[in-house]
Motif scaffolding. Structure first.
Motif: not given
Length: 126
Positions: A14-20, A81-90
């Motif tokens: 459910g969290g967010s990260l921003r990759l550059s 920008q990655m929002n609503s992250l789920v374990p499958e995004d690992t």
């Protein structure tokens, strides 16, 4: 042509990260930049890309509505920008740069001919 990714880390579902993705040795103006990811034991997957010249974007179905790709030409940087992250995004996320070719889909071009960064690890876990 050289790209360096940053911004990965550990985040809860459910969290967010921003990759550059910072580009060096070229200016973004006439390039396409894409993000791919690879999870352990899985094939490398195209996530998103942007054609800098016209701003057109692509998103994989698995991230549509949750991820947003954007550019900052002044700083030669592309963001994911990655929002609503789920374990499958690992996965390890890679930035790729390449010159668009009207005869080849952008993600295909990037996968085959692009310049790849070293990758940044994204882990989604509670």
């Amino acid at each position: 042509v050289h790209v360096v990714e940053s911004g990965g880390g550990l985040v809860q579902p459910g969290g967010s990260l921003r990759l550059s993705c910072v580009a060096s040795g070229f200016t973004l103006d006439y390039y396409a930049i894409g993000w791919f990811r690879q999870a352990p034991g899985k094939e490398r997957e195209g996530v998103s890309c942007i054609n800098i010249s016209d701003g057109s974007t692509y998103y994989a179905d698995s991230v549509k509505g949750r991820f947003t790709i954007s550019r900052d030409n002044a700083n030669n940087t592309v963001y994911l920008q990655m929002n609503s992250l789920v374990p499958e995004d690992t996965a390890v996320y890679f930035c790729v740069a390449g010159e668009p070719d009207n005869n080849i889909p952008t993600m295909t071009m990037l996968r085959a001919f692009g310049s790849w960064g070293q990758g940044t690890q994204v882990t989604v876990s509670s």
